[in-house]
Scaffold this active site. Structure first.
Site, short mmCIF file in Angstrom:
data_model
loop_
_atom_site.label_atom_id
_atom_site.label_comp_id
_atom_site.label_asym_id
_atom_site.label_seq_id
_atom_site.Cartn_x
_atom_site.Cartn_y
_atom_site.Cartn_z
N LYS A 128 4.57 -16.64 -1.23
CA LYS A 128 3.39 -17.69 -1.16
C LYS A 128 3.19 -18.12 -2.49
CE LYS A 128 0.80 -19.36 1.88
NZ LYS A 128 0.99 -19.59 3.40
N ASP A 168 1.20 -25.65 3.31
CA ASP A 168 -0.08 -24.63 3.87
C ASP A 168 -1.20 -25.80 3.37
OD1 ASP A 168 -0.84 -21.74 4.34
OD2 ASP A 168 -2.20 -22.44 3.03
P1 NDP Z 1 -4.42 -28.62 5.95
O1 NDP Z 1 -4.56 -28.89 4.77
O2 NDP Z 1 -3.62 -29.60 7.01
O3 NDP Z 1 -5.84 -28.69 6.67
C1 NDP Z 1 -6.67 -27.52 6.26
C2 NDP Z 1 -8.07 -28.00 7.31
O4 NDP Z 1 -9.01 -26.90 6.86
C3 NDP Z 1 -8.83 -29.15 6.79
O5 NDP Z 1 -9.63 -29.69 7.96
C4 NDP Z 1 -9.54 -28.81 5.71
O6 NDP Z 1 -10.88 -29.52 5.29
C5 NDP Z 1 -10.14 -27.26 6.46
N1 NDP Z 1 -10.46 -26.21 5.10
C6 NDP Z 1 -9.76 -26.11 4.07
N2 NDP Z 1 -10.29 -25.31 3.07
C7 NDP Z 1 -11.44 -25.12 3.80
C8 NDP Z 1 -12.48 -24.48 3.21
N3 NDP Z 1 -12.64 -23.77 2.18
N4 NDP Z 1 -13.74 -24.27 4.06
C9 NDP Z 1 -13.57 -25.23 5.19
N5 NDP Z 1 -12.83 -25.75 5.60
C10 NDP Z 1 -11.50 -25.86 4.98
O7 NDP Z 1 -3.81 -27.11 6.14
P2 NDP Z 1 -3.17 -26.37 7.66
O8 NDP Z 1 -3.75 -26.82 8.86
O9 NDP Z 1 -1.73 -26.32 7.25
O10 NDP Z 1 -3.73 -24.91 7.29
C11 NDP Z 1 -4.92 -24.64 7.88
C12 NDP Z 1 -4.69 -22.81 8.00
O11 NDP Z 1 -3.60 -22.50 8.55
C13 NDP Z 1 -5.02 -22.16 6.74
O12 NDP Z 1 -5.50 -20.96 6.58
C14 NDP Z 1 -3.39 -21.84 6.52
O13 NDP Z 1 -3.05 -21.05 5.58
C15 NDP Z 1 -2.85 -21.73 7.98
N6 NDP Z 1 -1.60 -21.70 8.28
C16 NDP Z 1 -0.83 -23.06 8.03
C17 NDP Z 1 0.59 -23.05 8.51
C18 NDP Z 1 1.05 -24.24 8.35
O14 NDP Z 1 2.18 -24.31 8.97
N7 NDP Z 1 0.63 -25.28 8.02
C19 NDP Z 1 1.33 -21.80 9.09
C20 NDP Z 1 0.24 -20.49 9.38
C21 NDP Z 1 -1.08 -20.59 8.95
P3 NDP Z 1 -11.01 -30.67 4.02
O15 NDP Z 1 -9.95 -31.63 4.51
O16 NDP Z 1 -12.29 -30.74 4.13
O17 NDP Z 1 -10.58 -29.76 3.00
O1 2IT Z 2 1.26 -19.51 6.34
C1 2IT Z 2 2.15 -19.66 6.80
O2 2IT Z 2 2.78 -19.19 7.54
C2 2IT Z 2 2.71 -20.85 6.53
N1 2IT Z 2 1.74 -21.84 5.62
C3 2IT Z 2 3.93 -21.53 6.70
C4 2IT Z 2 5.07 -20.89 5.78
C5 2IT Z 2 6.29 -21.53 6.04
O3 2IT Z 2 7.36 -20.99 5.15
O4 2IT Z 2 6.64 -22.29 6.77
#
Ligand code: NDP
Ligand code: 2IT
Length: 448
Positions: A128, A168
């Protein structure tokens, strides 16, 4: 306290070596708790020091990232990459750009990633990275400058067969594009060193949708196994980023009604069902706040603050924003309102107290490292396609993703049962994820 003194000793050492990193401690503690029955059954893993080794990153890199903003001022951020475990494949895991990023967040995410990646049954180790850089309010030029500077250092540590980062929080297609361009320029090679790439330069179809879709495939399997389904269910999803948007799309396709979404400022509630096209326009195209939604749909309401979203009555909750967003109070509100299933799209969104409340009240609970593994699984499929210099259709990738998520549910559920913890999908995911990595480390001897 952990019941097993050996595991408690491992945990004490983690706290001592990694002071003031509560998120990392939280993630480690949960896994060690799940491993209590495993160490009883497998003393050979204890004598080979597998658990002492698995909690210590193979490598932790911290570096300065300096760049020049649009006003000509020099800015300094801190960049990180943790290469946590390479027993079953090249380090794999996303990059997070958010002001809250520090070593403890990177380590918690990297540690979780080891077991998640193992659960996919694909050959990927755990890693990560990220930075305390805040992409909000920055121009495209500033984002590019930052990404180029970040990659200038990161490129020394990664490679298609060594370590393959992805997105992420705060890192999506735009950032991956800028970083890929810089890597290619520095190395003069076109390889699958990043995933989540654009479709014109080696990206996989369905990677954008994968985490959200995968979350719903996993949830659907968990529901079916318990005589329930998405059909007619009211669904609350936190966040409005990559994971939340595509979870909302798939949950709707499966017959659920998604009534709420949020961002870090507040949440929207649309009892008629969220209009996703509006959300995508606001968040993906205009990069604006979720509060804008009510300008298009006056029947919906917007409320400042994040945690209130869990007071909305729902059947299924899919927390998809960030860590520790559901505390005991929010979990209790969900239970009191009749919520029967929670599956985690975000990484570690429920506090340990919240998980305990879900378990005690018979709420079906799908933990992050199983439920959100669809993103990284599809990243691994992107790596396969890059290696073959070939690409599968959307339908082919989506079908593989669905199979993987169903398998993850079944494997975790069976592992829980095998260790006398039927229905505990947290323990099941931790044990099933651990076993494969432990066996690989055992076979490879004490190398690190
Ligand atoms: P994005 O940046 O696309 O979206 C994040 C979302 O979460 C936004 O709506 C953001 O709001 C909100 N957010 C972020 N930080 C906070 C906070 N501290 N408090 C409240 N809301 C918050 O990220 P992802 O959708 O990719 O990621 C979301 C979650 O999913 C994370 O935990 C990530 O680790 C997890 N994840 C992502 C994967 C991926 O493939 N992208 C895979 C597996 C897990 P704002 O715009 O206001 O910051
Ligand atoms: O938390 C996660 O699994 C991710 N942000 C995706 C990682 C990846 O390598 O696609």
């Amino acid at each position: 306290m952990l019941a097993n003194p050996y595991l408690q000793g491992v945990f004490d050492a983690v706290i001592k070596r990694n002071p003031a990193e509560p998120e990392f401690h939280q993630a480690v503690k949960e896994v060690l708790e799940s491993l209590e029955p495993v160490v009883q059954k497998h003393p050979e893993y204890v004598s080979a020091g597998i658990i002492d080794r698995i909690v210590e990153p193979e490598r932790f890199i911290s570096f300065r990232v300096s760049w020049v903003d649009d006003a000509g001022k020099v800015q300094v951020n801190r960049g990180f990459r943790v290469q946590f475990n390479s027993a079953i494949g090249p380090y794999k895991g996303g990059l997070r750009f958010h002001p809250s990023v520090y070593s403890g967040i990177i380590k918690f995410l990297g540690f979780e990633q080891i077991f998640k990646n193992s659960l996919t049954d694909l050959p990927i180790g755990g890693g990560k990275g990220g930075s305390d850089f805040d992409p909000k309010g920055k121009s495209d030029n500033e984002i590019m400058k930052f990404c180029q500077s970040f990659m200038t250092e990161l490129s020394k540590h990664i490679g298609a067969d060594t370590d393959v980062p992805a997105g992420d929080i705060g890192v999506g297609g735009r950032e991956i594009g800028f970083m890929y361009g810089q890597y290619k320029r520095l190395r003069n090679e076109f390889t699958g060193v990043l995933t989540g790439k654009g479709l014109t330069y080696g990206g996989s179809l369905a990677r954008t949708e994968a985490t959200g879709y995968g979350l719903c495939y996993y949830t659907d399997e968990m529901l079916k196994d318990n005589g329930k389904s998405f059909k007619g269910a009211t669904v609350v999803i936190s966040g409005s980023g990559n994971v939340a948007i595509y979870a909302a799309q798939k949950a709707t396709e499966l017959g659920g009604k998604v009534v709420a979404l949020s961002d870090s400022s507040g949440y929207i509630h649309d009892p008629q069902g969220i209009n996703l096209a509006t959300v995508q326009q606001i968040k993906e195209v205009e990069r604006k706040r979720i509060s804008e939604y009510v300008n298009y749909h006056p029947n919906a309401t917007y409320t400042e603050g994040c945690s209130g979203i869990w007071s909305i009555k729902c059947d299924i909750a899919l927390p998809s924003a960030t860590q520790n967003e559901i505390d005991a109070k929010s979990a209790q509100m969900l239970v009191d309102n009749g919520c029967f299933a929670v599956a985690e799209g975000a990484n570690m969104p429920s506090t340990p107290e919240a998980v305990e409340i879900f378990h005690k009240n018979g709420v079906l609970f799908g933990p992050a490292k199983a439920a959100n593994a669809g993103g990284v699984a599809t990243s691994a499929l992107e790596m396969s396609q890059n290696s073959m210099r070939y690409s599968w259709t959307f339908e082919e990738v989506d079908a593989k993703l669905k199979n993987i998520m169903i398998n993850i549910y079944r494997e975790s559920s069976e592992a829980a049962q095998a260790y006398g913890l039927k229905g505990n999908l947290v323990a099941g995911a931790n044990i099933a994820g651990f076993m494969k990595v432990a066996q690989a480390m055992y076979s490879q001897g004490v190398a690190y």
